[in-house]
Structures are given as C-alpha cells and as structure tokens.
Design a protein around this motif. Structure first.
Motif, mmCIF file in Angstrom:
data_model
loop_
_atom_site.group_PDB
_atom_site.id
_atom_site.type_symbol
_atom_site.label_atom_id
_atom_site.label_comp_id
_atom_site.label_asym_id
_atom_site.label_seq_id
_atom_site.Cartn_x
_atom_site.Cartn_y
_atom_site.Cartn_z
ATOM 1 N N CYS A 67 0.856 -1.174 0.000
ATOM 2 C CA CYS A 67 0.000 0.000 0.000
ATOM 3 C C CYS A 67 0.897 1.231 0.000
ATOM 4 O O CYS A 67 2.128 1.112 0.025
ATOM 5 N N VAL A 68 0.307 2.404 -0.047
ATOM 6 C CA VAL A 68 1.094 3.633 -0.154
ATOM 7 C C VAL A 68 0.658 4.621 0.911
ATOM 8 O O VAL A 68 -0.537 4.870 1.096
ATOM 9 N N LEU A 69 1.641 5.181 1.609
ATOM 10 C CA LEU A 69 1.417 6.215 2.609
ATOM 11 C C LEU A 69 2.278 7.419 2.261
ATOM 12 O O LEU A 69 3.505 7.343 2.297
ATOM 13 N N ASP A 70 1.655 8.516 1.892
ATOM 14 C CA ASP A 70 2.380 9.761 1.572
ATOM 15 C C ASP A 70 3.519 9.517 0.571
ATOM 16 O O ASP A 70 4.634 10.015 0.740
ATOM 17 N N GLY A 71 3.236 8.711 -0.457
ATOM 18 C CA GLY A 71 4.212 8.468 -1.503
ATOM 19 C C GLY A 71 5.195 7.361 -1.215
ATOM 20 O O GLY A 71 6.012 7.021 -2.074
ATOM 21 N N HIS A 75 4.519 -2.155 3.375
ATOM 22 C CA HIS A 75 4.122 -3.556 3.283
ATOM 23 C C HIS A 75 3.540 -4.020 4.615
ATOM 24 O O HIS A 75 4.105 -3.731 5.675
ATOM 25 N N ILE A 76 2.444 -4.736 4.534
ATOM 26 C CA ILE A 76 1.806 -5.298 5.725
ATOM 27 C C ILE A 76 1.620 -6.796 5.499
ATOM 28 O O ILE A 76 1.047 -7.223 4.493
ATOM 29 N N LEU A 77 2.138 -7.590 6.431
ATOM 30 C CA LEU A 77 2.025 -9.038 6.363
ATOM 31 C C LEU A 77 0.703 -9.492 6.962
ATOM 32 O O LEU A 77 0.191 -8.879 7.901
ATOM 33 N N GLY A 78 0.169 -10.574 6.429
ATOM 34 C CA GLY A 78 -1.002 -11.209 7.012
ATOM 35 C C GLY A 78 -0.728 -12.692 7.188
ATOM 36 O O GLY A 78 -0.405 -13.386 6.219
ATOM 37 N N VAL A 170 -3.302 1.723 -3.482
ATOM 38 C CA VAL A 170 -3.981 0.997 -2.415
ATOM 39 C C VAL A 170 -3.557 1.650 -1.107
ATOM 40 O O VAL A 170 -2.371 1.894 -0.880
ATOM 41 N N THR A 171 -4.497 1.949 -0.243
ATOM 42 C CA THR A 171 -4.185 2.617 1.013
ATOM 43 C C THR A 171 -3.960 1.610 2.142
ATOM 44 O O THR A 171 -4.446 0.467 2.075
ATOM 45 N N PRO A 172 -3.256 2.014 3.211
ATOM 46 C CA PRO A 172 -3.113 1.130 4.376
ATOM 47 C C PRO A 172 -4.467 0.725 4.950
ATOM 48 O O PRO A 172 -4.636 -0.412 5.419
ATOM 49 N N GLU A 173 -5.422 1.632 4.929
ATOM 50 C CA GLU A 173 -6.742 1.324 5.456
ATOM 51 C C GLU A 173 -7.428 0.221 4.648
ATOM 52 O O GLU A 173 -8.097 -0.662 5.222
ATOM 53 N N CYS A 187 0.519 -7.681 10.466
ATOM 54 C CA CYS A 187 1.819 -7.341 11.045
ATOM 55 C C CYS A 187 2.526 -6.348 10.118
ATOM 56 O O CYS A 187 2.685 -6.623 8.929
ATOM 57 N N LEU A 188 2.937 -5.204 10.651
ATOM 58 C CA LEU A 188 3.656 -4.215 9.861
ATOM 59 C C LEU A 188 5.045 -4.748 9.514
ATOM 60 O O LEU A 188 5.833 -5.079 10.395
ATOM 61 N N ALA A 189 5.351 -4.846 8.227
ATOM 62 C CA ALA A 189 6.616 -5.432 7.778
ATOM 63 C C ALA A 189 7.746 -4.401 7.792
ATOM 64 O O ALA A 189 7.534 -3.219 7.533
ATOM 65 N N HIS A 190 8.946 -4.873 8.112
ATOM 66 C CA HIS A 190 10.236 -4.152 8.057
ATOM 67 C C HIS A 190 10.118 -2.623 8.129
ATOM 68 O O HIS A 190 10.374 -1.915 7.144
ATOM 69 N N PRO A 191 9.741 -2.083 9.287
ATOM 70 C CA PRO A 191 9.488 -0.637 9.390
ATOM 71 C C PRO A 191 10.679 0.247 9.047
ATOM 72 O O PRO A 191 10.489 1.383 8.584
ATOM 73 N N MET A 192 11.905 -0.229 9.265
ATOM 74 C CA MET A 192 13.057 0.638 9.050
ATOM 75 C C MET A 192 13.285 0.939 7.571
ATOM 76 O O MET A 192 13.986 1.904 7.226
ATOM 77 N N LEU A 193 12.694 0.153 6.685
ATOM 78 C CA LEU A 193 12.875 0.396 5.253
ATOM 79 C C LEU A 193 12.116 1.628 4.770
ATOM 80 O O LEU A 193 12.351 2.101 3.657
ATOM 81 N N TYR A 194 11.232 2.166 5.607
ATOM 82 C CA TYR A 194 10.407 3.283 5.162
ATOM 83 C C TYR A 194 11.022 4.643 5.492
ATOM 84 O O TYR A 194 10.478 5.675 5.090
#
Length: 281
Positions: A67-71, A75-78, A170-173, A187-194
């Motif tokens: 998904c995309v947040l502010d450009g 990635h979100i795992l399920g 596609v939005t996070p929501e 589960c929010l994937a690899h946050p440091m990559l953002y």
C-alpha cells in the motif's frame, strides 16, 4: 533453541524458488515453521502446504500486501491466510488490477525510451507470477542497464521518478480492512525500510492498531540490533507482538539466507508461539 522464518517469497511473486522448494529448503535448515508471504497473492500456498505435509515443518500460510502512505510504499504481512476465502480472492484481484496497471505503465515508459524489455522478460517463464519492481530490477540488470538490482532501484525504480508514477494506489486502510475481514493476523513489515523515524513509525503503527494491527516485524534482514531494540520498545508500548523473518527471495536476494537472513538473523519459535496464542485466543 528452535527457530522459524516468518517472511519468505516464492516464484508466486518475486522469489526464485517454487513454493515447495521454499518449504523444503526451510526444512533442510531445521526450521520448525516457515511462513510463505508472497506479494499480493496466495497462489503458492496450496503447493507449499502439500510440501510441508510430508516434512517435519509447520507452514504458516501468509501474504504480504503493498500500500502507499504519503508516496512511500508500505508492506503489511497477514498470517493464517485462507487461500480459498472468496472475499480475500476478490480483494486481491482488485489490488492486482492496480498493480498490473502500474506495471504496464512502467513497461511502456521504458520501451518508449528505447529499453529492450518485454512482458515475457518480466515473467521469466512463470506466467502467473505477480510482477513487482524486483522483476524490473532483475531484467534491467540482466540486460546491462544497471550494474545490480540495487542500482536499478536507485536509478530507475524510485516512486515518483520517470518510470514509476502511481496513478492509483492501495491505502493502508484498504489493506487492513481486507486482512481483518478475512481473519488474518496483520503485522507491519520491516518498518526501518520506510525511513520514517521512530516517532512516525510509532504513530503509524498506533493508527494501524486501531484498524486491527497485531504485530510489528521487529527482526528483519534490514534491521540491525539497535534498530530491532528500538522497535521492540515501540511494540511493547503499543501492546503489540514482535515478529521476524529473513525476507528470503532466493537468488533475487543472494545475501539473504532462509532462516538466517542477513548478518546471522535468527527468529525464535517463542515469537510464533505468542502469535498463535494471540490469534487463536
């Protein structure tokens, strides 16, 4: 200690091993469980499950949604995906139409500028694969337009650049709605990559928690020990659970080994035990 890997990819998306090969490799490394989390598809799960049935390893059926947040692509795992769920398949079909439109636009832009790239090159003999930017990076490298996949991303594949302009996102929501409605464990994937910074990661994870987020991928090949420690603090503060995985892609990420990631990453079985207790109640 027993170990697991809760983030892997197969040829169903942008990995180079088939779903069955991913499971067999995980078993050969003495992992107790492996999650198959291909990008925007559950097409590999049935084959992975068939391979796991004859081996001493647990398969966690999963997915990784973009998904995309502010450009920025997020990635979100399920985890615990039901690949037969009609609602999931319908939602993924809609997401895939958006991805396919982007890929077609990217390919046209490259070809207009004289790049010798075809759709068949991107599919690499696997017609059902979900084409990602990693496929473009591989072809650009193979054809000599970039010295490496990393360089291809830097030079050609940054969002907002000449070749990768999003017309619809596609939005996070939307992702969270699909995951929770299909009874998956988000589960929010690899946050440091953002490249958000810890405060913004916390705020974003808190927002996602309100939408049903249950975990953060604290342990990942792109995270060093200090970063994982900071993410662990955020996870505890938000009363979420930590997860971890290598983000194995086979030859597309040759320095990332299944179950070991990059730099000796190991993920304890205890993380999966806590996740399963939270999921099954």
């Amino acid at each position: 200690m027993n170990y697991v890997d809760l983030h892997t990819h197969s040829t169903a998306s942008d990995g180079t091993l088939s779903p069955g090969e991913v499971v067999r490799l995980a078993a050969s490394e003495d992992l107790k469980a492996v999650a198959l989390t291909d990008h925007d598809t559950v097409d590999g799960i049935s084959r992975a499950r068939a391979a796991a049935a004859s081996l001493d390893i647990e398969l966690i059926p999963g997915i990784e949604l973009s998904c995309v947040l502010d450009g920025t692509e997020i990635h979100i795992l399920g985890f615990f995906a039901d690949e037969t769920c009609p609602g999931l398949l319908e939602g993924l079909a809609g997401f895939r139409r958006i991805r396919d439109s982007r890929n077609e636009d990217m390919l046209n832009r490259f070809r207009k500028d004289g790049f010798d790239i075809t759709w068949e090159d991107l599919q690499n003999g696997i017609p059902d694969t979900v084409v990602t930017r990693a496929h473009f990076a591989r072809v650009l490298t193979e054809k000599g337009y970039a010295s490496s996949p990393d360089r291809a991303f830097e030079k050609y594949l940054q969002y907002g650049g000449r070749y990768c302009i999003r017309q619809k996102i596609v939005t996070p929501e939307q992702v969270m709605e699909l995951l929770t409605s299909c009874r998956m464990w988000p589960c929010l994937a690899h946050p440091m990559l953002y490249h958000m910074g810890y405060s913004r990661i916390r705020d974003f994870a808190s927002h996602l928690k309100d939408l049903g987020l249950r975990g953060i991928e604290v342990y990942h090949s792109s995270h060093n020990q200090s970063q994982s420690a900071r993410l662990q603090v955020i996870t505890r503060e938000l009363e979420l659970l930590p997860s971890g995985g290598s983000d194995f892609h086979g030859a597309n990420k040759p320095d990332v080994a299944i179950g070991r990631g990059r730099g000796g990453l190991r993920v304890s079985c205890s993380l999966l035990k806590d996740i399963k207790e939270d999921y099954y109640g």
